[in-house]
Write a protein that holds these residues in place. Sequence first.
Motif, short mmCIF file in Angstrom:
data_model
loop_
_atom_site.label_atom_id
_atom_site.label_comp_id
_atom_site.label_asym_id
_atom_site.label_seq_id
_atom_site.Cartn_x
_atom_site.Cartn_y
_atom_site.Cartn_z
N ARG A 49 0.86 -1.30 -0.05
CA ARG A 49 0.15 0.10 -0.19
C ARG A 49 0.73 1.34 -0.05
O ARG A 49 0.49 2.32 -0.35
N ASN A 50 1.93 1.22 0.59
CA ASN A 50 2.83 2.52 0.52
C ASN A 50 3.90 2.55 -0.68
O ASN A 50 4.62 3.44 -0.77
N LEU A 51 3.67 1.66 -1.63
CA LEU A 51 4.63 1.62 -2.89
C LEU A 51 3.47 2.13 -3.89
O LEU A 51 2.66 1.34 -4.52
N PRO A 52 3.63 3.31 -4.31
CA PRO A 52 2.47 3.87 -5.20
C PRO A 52 2.31 3.36 -6.62
O PRO A 52 1.42 3.27 -7.17
N TYR A 53 3.42 2.61 -6.80
CA TYR A 53 3.42 2.15 -8.33
C TYR A 53 3.39 0.55 -8.56
O TYR A 53 3.34 -0.11 -9.27
N VAL A 54 3.31 -0.12 -7.28
CA VAL A 54 3.20 -1.61 -7.17
C VAL A 54 1.65 -1.97 -6.76
O VAL A 54 1.09 -1.54 -5.85
N GLN A 55 1.13 -2.87 -7.65
CA GLN A 55 -0.19 -3.25 -7.55
C GLN A 55 -0.20 -4.75 -7.21
O GLN A 55 0.58 -5.62 -7.76
N VAL A 56 -1.25 -5.13 -6.33
CA VAL A 56 -1.21 -6.44 -5.98
C VAL A 56 -2.73 -6.81 -6.29
O VAL A 56 -3.61 -6.28 -5.86
N ARG A 57 -2.93 -8.02 -7.09
CA ARG A 57 -4.20 -8.36 -7.38
C ARG A 57 -4.50 -9.97 -7.05
O ARG A 57 -3.45 -10.60 -7.42
N ASP A 58 -5.49 -10.55 -6.86
CA ASP A 58 -5.56 -11.74 -6.82
C ASP A 58 -6.27 -12.02 -8.27
O ASP A 58 -6.81 -10.87 -8.90
N VAL A 59 -6.71 -13.36 -8.73
CA VAL A 59 -7.23 -13.48 -9.94
C VAL A 59 -8.64 -12.93 -10.27
O VAL A 59 -8.70 -12.47 -11.28
N GLN A 60 -9.31 -13.02 -9.24
CA GLN A 60 -10.57 -12.38 -9.25
C GLN A 60 -10.45 -10.95 -9.43
O GLN A 60 -11.58 -10.47 -10.07
N GLY A 61 -9.66 -10.29 -8.98
CA GLY A 61 -9.43 -8.96 -8.98
C GLY A 61 -8.73 -8.34 -10.25
O GLY A 61 -8.53 -7.15 -10.42
N LEU A 62 -8.56 -9.16 -11.14
CA LEU A 62 -7.74 -8.96 -12.20
C LEU A 62 -8.42 -7.95 -13.26
O LEU A 62 -9.46 -8.40 -13.73
N ASP A 63 -7.78 -7.02 -13.61
CA ASP A 63 -8.49 -6.16 -14.64
C ASP A 63 -7.62 -5.80 -15.66
O ASP A 63 -6.63 -5.45 -15.64
N PRO A 64 -8.19 -5.37 -17.12
CA PRO A 64 -7.66 -5.09 -17.96
C PRO A 64 -6.65 -3.47 -18.06
O PRO A 64 -5.62 -3.35 -18.23
N VAL A 65 -7.10 -2.61 -17.03
CA VAL A 65 -6.40 -1.34 -16.72
C VAL A 65 -5.28 -1.63 -16.10
O VAL A 65 -4.05 -1.26 -16.51
N ALA A 66 -5.25 -2.65 -15.16
CA ALA A 66 -4.17 -2.96 -14.19
C ALA A 66 -2.96 -3.53 -15.20
O ALA A 66 -1.66 -3.35 -15.08
N LEU A 67 -3.48 -4.46 -16.19
CA LEU A 67 -2.48 -5.24 -16.91
C LEU A 67 -1.96 -4.24 -17.93
O LEU A 67 -0.66 -4.28 -18.17
N VAL A 68 -2.55 -3.54 -18.68
CA VAL A 68 -2.06 -2.50 -19.49
C VAL A 68 -1.07 -1.55 -18.89
O VAL A 68 -0.08 -1.13 -19.65
N GLY A 69 -1.56 -0.87 -17.64
CA GLY A 69 -0.65 -0.24 -17.12
C GLY A 69 0.66 -0.59 -16.42
O GLY A 69 1.53 0.22 -16.01
N ALA A 70 0.75 -1.78 -16.41
CA ALA A 70 1.92 -2.54 -15.87
C ALA A 70 3.40 -2.61 -16.69
O ALA A 70 2.89 -2.95 -17.69
N ASP A 71 4.29 -2.47 -16.00
CA ASP A 71 5.62 -2.60 -16.92
C ASP A 71 5.85 -4.07 -17.10
O ASP A 71 6.35 -4.40 -18.03
#
Length: 201
Positions: free
Chosen positions: A162-184
């Motif tokens: 939560r304190n890392l602004p550019y690190v995202q954590v998702r479980d499979v149910q919460g996976l979405d296209p915006v998170a995938l497209v925005g990830a390096d």
Amino acid sequence: MELAINNSTKTVSVSDAIFAREFNEDLVHQVVVAYRNAGRAGTKAQKTRAEVNGTTKKSKKQKGGGARHGALTAPIFVGGGRAFAAKPRSFAQKVNRKMYRAAIAAILSELNRQGRITIVEAFDVDAPKTSGLIEKLKGFELGQRPLIVTEDASENLFLSSRNLPYVQVRDVQGLDPVALVGADSVLMTADAVKKIEEWLA
């Protein structure tokens, strides 16, 4: 096809339809825009001349004062209502389930082709500490904006990020296209890969 597991001789067998699909830019764009629009509040509201607070008394005599006019709540006066007032509305766009799943598969396939997916046996932290997650991520080359996908994201892992602004954590149910497209790059566990396959099959 077979995907290598990082720091292991093992591989994970995946479907070509999900991890080797042809990239459809138009479909991905449509799904990403629809997903983002669904999150818009749409609560903008303005008042018409009938709703603004003001007297409806005629502002001046009909004759002898130049241009004739009635109430001061008309749109041409300061403090009057809006001519075409915005009202709360939904920005949601319809996206079929088949289209949504196809877009997710297309994004995953493109990430795989570009070598931006890293698969590990398991990934977690022992305590909800940001420093622990930073230390664990040092062993991978994930870029500035990594996305961590696990089968069932633990509370420790979620709190650590939560304190890392550019690190995202998702479980499979919460996976979405915006998170995938925005990830390096995407760091996935082997169990998450299998669960994604079941979901998109």
